[in-house]
Design an enzyme around this catalytic site. Structure first.
Site, PDB file in Angstrom:
ATOM      1  N   GLY A 215     -24.879 -38.335  15.005  1.00 57.61           N
ATOM      2  CA  GLY A 215     -25.585 -37.050  14.914  1.00 57.61           C
ATOM      3  C   GLY A 215     -24.973 -36.182  13.842  1.00 57.61           C
ATOM      4  O   GLY A 215     -24.189 -36.666  13.024  1.00 57.61           O
ATOM      5  N   ASN A 216     -25.349 -34.930  13.830  1.00 57.44           N
ATOM      6  CA  ASN A 216     -24.759 -34.004  12.865  1.00 57.44           C
ATOM      7  C   ASN A 216     -24.669 -32.611  13.476  1.00 57.44           C
ATOM      8  O   ASN A 216     -25.095 -32.396  14.612  1.00 57.44           O
ATOM      9  CB  ASN A 216     -25.541 -34.019  11.552  1.00 57.44           C
ATOM     10  CG  ASN A 216     -26.982 -33.593  11.756  1.00 57.44           C
ATOM     11  OD1 ASN A 216     -27.259 -32.463  12.134  1.00 57.44           O
ATOM     12  ND2 ASN A 216     -27.910 -34.524  11.544  1.00 57.44           N
ATOM     13  N   ARG A 217     -24.125 -31.661  12.714  1.00 56.85           N
ATOM     14  CA  ARG A 217     -23.782 -30.352  13.276  1.00 56.85           C
ATOM     15  C   ARG A 217     -24.948 -29.380  13.306  1.00 56.85           C
ATOM     16  O   ARG A 217     -24.773 -28.221  13.676  1.00 56.85           O
ATOM     17  CB  ARG A 217     -22.634 -29.747  12.464  1.00 56.85           C
ATOM     18  CG  ARG A 217     -21.310 -30.461  12.681  1.00 56.85           C
ATOM     19  CD  ARG A 217     -20.242 -29.883  11.769  1.00 56.85           C
ATOM     20  NE  ARG A 217     -20.148 -28.434  11.888  1.00 56.85           N
ATOM     21  CZ  ARG A 217     -19.702 -27.630  10.924  1.00 56.85           C
ATOM     22  NH1 ARG A 217     -19.316 -28.125   9.779  1.00 56.85           N
ATOM     23  NH2 ARG A 217     -19.640 -26.333  11.113  1.00 56.85           N
ATOM     24  N   SER A 218     -26.128 -29.796  12.936  1.00 58.15           N
ATOM     25  CA  SER A 218     -27.242 -28.837  12.874  1.00 58.15           C
ATOM     26  C   SER A 218     -27.530 -28.237  14.256  1.00 58.15           C
ATOM     27  O   SER A 218     -27.650 -28.947  15.249  1.00 58.15           O
ATOM     28  CB  SER A 218     -28.496 -29.551  12.363  1.00 58.15           C
ATOM     29  OG  SER A 218     -29.605 -28.701  12.503  1.00 58.15           O
ATOM     30  N   ALA A 281     -32.120 -31.438  10.064  1.00 60.17           N
ATOM     31  CA  ALA A 281     -31.108 -32.281   9.422  1.00 60.17           C
ATOM     32  C   ALA A 281     -31.329 -33.695   9.947  1.00 60.17           C
ATOM     33  O   ALA A 281     -30.879 -34.044  11.041  1.00 60.17           O
ATOM     34  CB  ALA A 281     -29.713 -31.779   9.762  1.00 60.17           C
TER      35      ALA A 281
END
Ligand code: C5P
Length: 410
Positions: A215-218, A281
């Site tokens: 995943g990512n920090r969005s 994102a």
């Protein structure tokens, strides 16, 4: 910058209900009233009982376009709140205390101010003012977030001297800022009516096994701000999102998790859309095959083979109708403008929002952003630190009045 008189022109001939609630800065609402009248607005003031502890109704009656109202029952009209609410082009609450913000957020209408707020479909602008402790209290923070998600506009307080000699955040915004914000809200009110807008938000999650994902920090805050703002401005909005937050009641939410799901939902919704904003994102790579059962630590370090995800924005660009307007985001850690320009060309988008995700006050998770807007004709507009809520409106302003060569919706 636009000349001041142009900014305030949106107030001319418009009906503004000015609600004044009970804080020490109620005296500054007198100046707000005078400036609204000077700008040509028709101003109907309403004061709560608490407001009258600080400033008299007579003062507002003398300056406004109508006598001040103070009660649901005592005035000449039988049901003043519906008349005020229905006739308003804009309702301004200045100052807005923690109490009125709380009542408004939770639908309590026990006086003329709160009843008017619930009886109106006009845009509402609140200018909070209170002591720093109250301003930062989680109850107030949550109540304001709820109102903002419903499309209520907020003029944040300033830092400075407060009642009792304390210094901190919570001082009512300067009257000229409140009046300029009122004009800005009116100039945008309903300007996206009839536009079908698709917005994506959040980071996609690509499963490694049933428990873990890439995943990512969005946080989705930017996408939500755009969806909320578009709905508040009259657009018909579909939000394809991986994260869940309070949202404007007229936004239709489609929940997705992976890039594949987001691609399917977004491409389908885009078929009938006038505007598509890819604020999500999206993961660029995903595990080629997610393990069917949880990977065991005892089995050693797993080898995860990755494959590319669909580039949704690129697909949207390839399928774009001539009358469709496509907005992309480029989250960058260096050379923001150059990288954003390269993506703009490669993905055939009309407007690219390059944002700097290096600094703590910009990009992922926070409420503010630093952005540069690039259009397909080489237009460049750079914004310093702005809230995501404000940036959402600035992006949508470009959607409303794109470069003529784009042939996008009016
Ligand atoms: O090339 P890059 O991934 O940095 O481009 C970012 C833009 O492309 C964003 O608008 C993002 O939503 C979109 N994107 C996409 N599908 C992907 C990757 C990014 O739509 N797989």
């Amino acid at each position: 910058m636009q000349p001041r008189s142009d900014v305030l022109a949106a107030l001319r001939g418009r009906s503004v209900v000015l609600c004044v609630t009970g804080g020490i800065s109620a005296y500054k609402a007198v100046e707000v009233c005078r400036r609204l009248v000077d700008a040509g607005a028709h101003v109907a003031p309403v004061l709560t009982d608490d407001a009258q502890q600080f400033v008299g109704a007579t003062t507002f009656s003398a300056l406004a376009s109508e006598p001040a109202r103070t009660s649901l029952f005592a005035g000449p009209e039988a049901i003043p709140h519906t008349r005020l609410g229905q006739g308003a082009d804009l309702v301004v609450v200045a100052p807005a205390t923690a109490k009125v913000i709380g009542k408004y957020a939770h639908g309590i209408s026990d006086d003329l101010v709160t009843a008017t707020l619930l009886a109106t479909r006009a845009p509402v602008l609140v200018a909070p003012a209170m002591h720093t402790e109250m301003w930062e209290h989680p109850a107030v923070v949550d109540n304001l977030a709820l109102l903002a998600a419903r499309g209520v506009h907020v003029v944040p307080p300033e830092s400075g001297r407060l009642a009792g000699g304390d210094v901190g955040a919570g001082r009512l915004a300067a009257p000229e800022r409140i009046v300029a914000a009122a004009a800005e809200v009116l100039s945008r009110s309903g300007d996206l009516a009839d536009l079908r807008v698709v917005v994506t938000a959040g980071g996609t999650r690509e499963p490694i096994d049933p428990v873990r994902y890439i995943g990512n920090r969005s946080s989705g805050k930017m996408g939500y701000a755009i969806a909320d703002a578009a709905a508040a401005r009259g657009a018909d909005v579909v939000l394809v999102t991986t994260v869940h937050r309070p949202v404007h009641p007229r936004v239709r939410v489609e929940a997705v998790v992976t890039a594949d799901e987001m691609a399917a939902a977004t491409l389908a919704a885009a078929e009938s859309a006038d505007v598509v904003v890819m604020a999500a994102a999206v993961a660029d790579f995903r595990p080629k095959a997610a393990a069917p059962a949880k990977l065991k630590k005892a089995d050693g370090v797993p080898e995860i083979v990755l494959e590319p995800t669909p580039d949704i924005l690129r697909l949207l660009g390839e399928r774009k109708r001539a009358d469709q307007y496509l907005v992309g985001f480029a989250a960058e850690t260096d050379d923001v403008q150059e990288n954003a320009a390269a993506k703009l060309a490669a993905k055939r988008v009309d407007l690219m929002v390059g944002n700097d995700v290096r600094s703590e006050d910009s990009g992922f998770e926070v409420d503010t952003n630093r952005a540069v807007l690039l259009d397909a004709d080489g237009g460049v507009e750079e914004f310093g630190l702005v809230t995501k809520v404000r940036l959402a409106d600035l992006i949508l302003d470009r959607v409303r009045t794109p470069h003529p060569r784009q042939g996008a919706p009016e």
